[in-house]
Design a protein around this motif. Sequence first.
Motif, short mmCIF file in Angstrom:
data_model
loop_
_atom_site.label_atom_id
_atom_site.label_comp_id
_atom_site.label_asym_id
_atom_site.label_seq_id
_atom_site.Cartn_x
_atom_site.Cartn_y
_atom_site.Cartn_z
N LEU A 1 0.84 -1.19 0.00
CA LEU A 1 0.00 0.00 0.00
C LEU A 1 0.87 1.23 0.00
O LEU A 1 1.86 1.29 0.74
N ASP A 2 0.48 2.22 -0.80
CA ASP A 2 1.27 3.43 -0.92
C ASP A 2 0.35 4.65 -0.85
O ASP A 2 -0.30 5.01 -1.83
N ASP A 3 0.23 5.24 0.36
CA ASP A 3 -0.50 6.49 0.56
C ASP A 3 -1.97 6.37 0.09
O ASP A 3 -2.46 7.19 -0.67
N VAL A 4 -2.66 5.32 0.58
CA VAL A 4 -4.04 5.10 0.12
C VAL A 4 -5.04 5.79 1.04
O VAL A 4 -4.76 6.12 2.19
N GLN A 5 -6.23 5.99 0.49
CA GLN A 5 -7.33 6.58 1.26
C GLN A 5 -8.61 5.81 0.99
O GLN A 5 -8.74 5.11 -0.02
N PHE A 6 -9.56 5.93 1.91
CA PHE A 6 -10.82 5.21 1.79
C PHE A 6 -11.79 5.82 2.80
O PHE A 6 -11.40 6.13 3.93
N ARG A 7 -13.07 5.96 2.41
CA ARG A 7 -14.08 6.49 3.32
C ARG A 7 -15.38 5.70 3.14
O ARG A 7 -15.81 5.44 2.02
N LEU A 8 -16.00 5.36 4.27
CA LEU A 8 -17.23 4.58 4.26
C LEU A 8 -18.34 5.35 4.96
O LEU A 8 -18.21 5.74 6.12
N ARG A 9 -19.46 5.55 4.26
CA ARG A 9 -20.60 6.28 4.81
C ARG A 9 -21.52 5.33 5.58
O ARG A 9 -21.62 4.15 5.26
#
Length: 514
Positions: free
Chosen positions: A40-48
């Motif tokens: 993983l390299d500087d990942v993002q993720f958002r869950l509503r």
Amino acid sequence: MSSVLMDRPASLAGGERPAAPDYLLEVRGVGKSFPGVRALDDVQFRLRPGSVHALLGENGAGKSTLMKILAGVHAPDRGEICVKGQPVTLGSPLDALNQGIAMIHQELNLMPYMTVAENIWIQREPKNRFGLIDHGALRRHTQALFERLAIDVDPEAEVRSLTVASRQMVEIAKAVSFDSDVLIMDEPTSALTDKEVDHLFGIIRQLRAQGKGIVYITHKMSELFEIADEFSVFRDGRYIGTHAACDVTRDEIIRMMVGREIAQLFPKEELPIGEVVLSVRNLAVEGVFRDVSFDLRAGEFLGLAGLVGSGRSNVAEALFGVVPATSGEICIDGRPVHIATPAQAMRQGMAFLTEDRKESGCFLILDLLANLEAAVLRARYVKCNFVQQRLLRRGCEDMLRTLRVKAPGLHETIQNLSGGNQQKVLIGRWLLTRPRILILDEPTRGIDVGAKAEIHRLVTRLAAEGVAILMISSELPEVLGMCDRILVMHEGRMTGIVERKDADQVRIMELASR
């Protein structure tokens, strides 16, 4: 245990409730490396809240690594994880559960010699007044949970007696039993029939309506458009983008995943069909299947279709000697042969990719070289009773490159690879034997769309060289797209063989449901 679900108090003093968070879960700048691999390299993720967020990408893209970080299995090297706006440290799976995060792993983690109920409530069992496990209450809690989820499994059955599909439903029930706000599902439908998939989607919609957030990892485009509200794509350990599922097409998603066009997923070519290589007459395993008869020709793809439990995998096991046939005849090149063991089948030029890579395929604690060479040490790479190590290593390295296995090298332990890359190694093992008859049971289960196309092209090339291929798949588009003829089974018996020109999903399902 006061209820069917594990209680996690959420209200504030005085009866006030906190404002609903914008996001149940946020990942910011997370990185993770393993020896020789930046996963993983500087990942993002958002869950509503109240949403299903699909996570897509090729095998090795970093999806499972991120999910294992969120489940407390791995620790990130850098970055931040927030639950309901608050930074958290997830040092163990228990930490994740305490933060309201539960995960259903792609490789099932149930304990086979314990009962279903014991697996679901392990370390949370109801106790009687003497401090001992109350088995009656344990069964009642499990039955109540199953009734709520409409799961038809005996709580007192040992897990080892269940089908793969039933084990998957038990895993799902176990995760739901924690009443977590975030539920991570890693390839949850890989062993399920269409009916069972519909059942699972009903459970997911029920959880979504309760405000839960579902992270859904899948390689199946049809599932994405049916169940997901939005999706994020990872490629080579990097975050590519997030979109609403209704805003993009299948081809646009594939381009995001693989970084290139996939011209043809099922590269079916009109190949010359040769003489009969394998002839089967009235094959049976008592109590499992009966009266299976077919011919398989050089260069032909013969599909074997049917619902889970139809006996299709059992036919493959009987042909390869895993569970020898109790009656019937097998002929190769017109000569009757007796196949009671896999070694005898291999001497006849047969190879068999099994359905369950974890239970009967991979040697999980061994490296890639040991897994690849397992089927060829007695044949191609042995001369005067000595293994030709240099030639063997070169052949294995070439196979890893051909199948685009993402691993630092042959020394890497196979259990450190993603499920899809493990599957590629197993396919490579059998291709190294240069078989005349290749039996593939769910060859692309858990494999991303790009790798599927590569494997389809590879086996098409083998067919062009005269290899006879028997393919079992739960994905009807794969069977319809690749096979010259399709043999359909239902409850242990043949219901028909359909020519390619006459085959469609309706016809196959009619035969599979007779």
